[in-house]
Design an enzyme around this catalytic site. Structure first.
Site, mmCIF file in Angstrom:
data_model
loop_
_atom_site.group_PDB
_atom_site.id
_atom_site.type_symbol
_atom_site.label_atom_id
_atom_site.label_comp_id
_atom_site.label_asym_id
_atom_site.label_seq_id
_atom_site.Cartn_x
_atom_site.Cartn_y
_atom_site.Cartn_z
ATOM 1 N N ASP A 10 -36.403 120.550 16.546
ATOM 2 C CA ASP A 10 -36.684 119.906 15.252
ATOM 3 C C ASP A 10 -37.950 120.407 14.540
ATOM 4 O OD1 ASP A 10 -34.508 118.523 16.147
ATOM 5 O OD2 ASP A 10 -35.413 116.538 16.073
ATOM 6 N N ASP A 48 -32.608 117.916 13.295
ATOM 7 C CA ASP A 48 -32.256 116.542 13.013
ATOM 8 C C ASP A 48 -31.486 116.591 11.689
ATOM 9 O OD1 ASP A 48 -32.755 113.997 14.252
ATOM 10 O OD2 ASP A 48 -34.130 113.474 12.639
ATOM 11 N N HIS A 50 -29.285 114.157 9.215
ATOM 12 C CA HIS A 50 -28.741 112.823 8.913
ATOM 13 C C HIS A 50 -28.064 112.759 7.543
ATOM 14 C CE1 HIS A 50 -30.977 111.407 12.334
ATOM 15 N NE2 HIS A 50 -32.169 111.529 11.782
ATOM 16 N N HIS A 83 -35.290 110.820 6.250
ATOM 17 C CA HIS A 83 -35.766 112.162 6.619
ATOM 18 C C HIS A 83 -34.586 113.046 7.000
ATOM 19 C CE1 HIS A 83 -35.397 110.043 10.460
ATOM 20 N NE2 HIS A 83 -35.160 111.228 11.004
ATOM 21 N N LYS A 108 -28.028 117.461 15.147
ATOM 22 C CA LYS A 108 -27.812 116.176 15.832
ATOM 23 C C LYS A 108 -28.212 115.034 14.926
ATOM 24 C CE LYS A 108 -32.387 116.435 17.724
ATOM 25 N NZ LYS A 108 -32.938 115.348 16.942
ATOM 26 N N CYS A 153 -37.960 113.233 20.078
ATOM 27 C CA CYS A 153 -36.869 114.179 20.348
ATOM 28 C C CYS A 153 -37.161 115.132 21.508
ATOM 29 C CB CYS A 153 -36.494 114.912 19.072
ATOM 30 S SG CYS A 153 -35.719 113.768 17.891
HETATM 31 C C1 VGL Z 1 -37.427 112.515 15.404
HETATM 32 C C2 VGL Z 1 -37.828 110.388 14.681
HETATM 33 C C3 VGL Z 1 -36.638 110.368 13.988
HETATM 34 C C4 VGL Z 1 -37.900 113.701 16.200
HETATM 35 C C5 VGL Z 1 -36.221 112.521 14.726
HETATM 36 O O1 VGL Z 1 -37.457 114.839 15.911
HETATM 37 O O2 VGL Z 1 -38.729 113.505 17.113
HETATM 38 N N1 VGL Z 1 -38.206 111.444 15.392
HETATM 39 N N2 VGL Z 1 -35.841 111.436 14.008
HETATM 40 ZN ZN ZN Z 2 -34.130 111.485 12.750
#
Ligand code: VGL
Ligand code: ZN
Length: 207
Positions: A10, A48, A50, A83, A108, A153
């Site tokens: 990420d 990440d 979404h 995000h 993901k 993550c």
């Molecule tokens: C993450 C919070 C929400 C991460 C992803 O990549 O650590 N943290 N989504």
């Molecule tokens: Zn996230």
């Protein structure tokens, strides 16, 4: 192949300063990761990813604010600012990340009702991303993990790597944390209990 695979978790614009869910110092990992990635034959990147109506977003719950927790069918979920919306600039990999030989980019958190910190298993702890099968088909037995964020993550990915029988090492100085109410200390304790090893860049880079 016995060499470990590097998982770069990420390293996206939204997790760097100026982004929607900025991790303090998140951008600092970019040159560090660039310097180690070329020592790995096999590299996997994760994003990440979404939908705009993702249930991990505080904006989707009446009266809720970012960083509070809410009980969901699979346990407690931290509610985040919106995000890493699919296809947006914020979800893009950091533009200075220089890992041209990465073989797989795994996205993901794509299911609206289930978050996925881990790159192996979503938060319902049942739905697989397929990474375990991908690694196994490539004969991989060990992963090294770096990126963002250490306490979410990265930690969940490292612990799930152990769950699926892989050796797992977190390269701690190539990660940065969110650290919400002690989450970083809890994550390191949980990782240690799961048999995750902890290394520094200097242990990995050839001298
Ligand atoms: C993450 C919070 C929400 C991460 C992803 O990549 O650590 N943290 N989504
Ligand atoms: Zn996230």
């Amino acid at each position: 192949m016995n060499q470990p695979t590097l998982l770069i978790v990420d390293v996206q614009r939204d997790f760097c300063p100026g982004g929607a869910l900025a991790v303090p110092g998140g951008h600092e990992v970019v040159p560090l990761i660039n310097s180690i990635a070329r020592h790995y034959r096999q590299v996997v990147l994760t994003q990440d990813w979404h939908s705009a109506d993702h249930s991990s977003f505080a904006s989707q719950h009446d009266g809720c604010v970012p960083f509070q927790t809410k009980e969901k069918h699979y346990g407690y979920q931290v509610l985040w600012p919106d995000h890493c919306l699919q296809g947006t600039d914020g979800a893009a990999l950091h533009p200075d990340l220089d890992v041209p030989h990465a073989q797989l980019i795994l996205r993901k958190g794509i299911h609206r009702h289930v978050d996925s910190y881990s790159t192996f298993l979503e938060a319902d702890r049942v739905t697989r991303t397929g990474l375990d099968g991908w690694l196994t088909s490539h004969g991989v037995s060990e992963v090294h993990i770096c990126g963002l964020a250490t306490d979410f993550c990265v930690a969940w990915t490292a612990m799930d790597a152990r769950r699926f029988g892989f050796g797992a090492t977190v390269i701690e100085d190539a990660c940065r944390a969110i650290d919400l109410d002690g989450s970083l200390a809890r994550a390191w304790a949980a990782m240690a209990a799961a048999g995750v090893r902890r290394a520094r860049l200097a242990d990995i880079l050839p001298v």
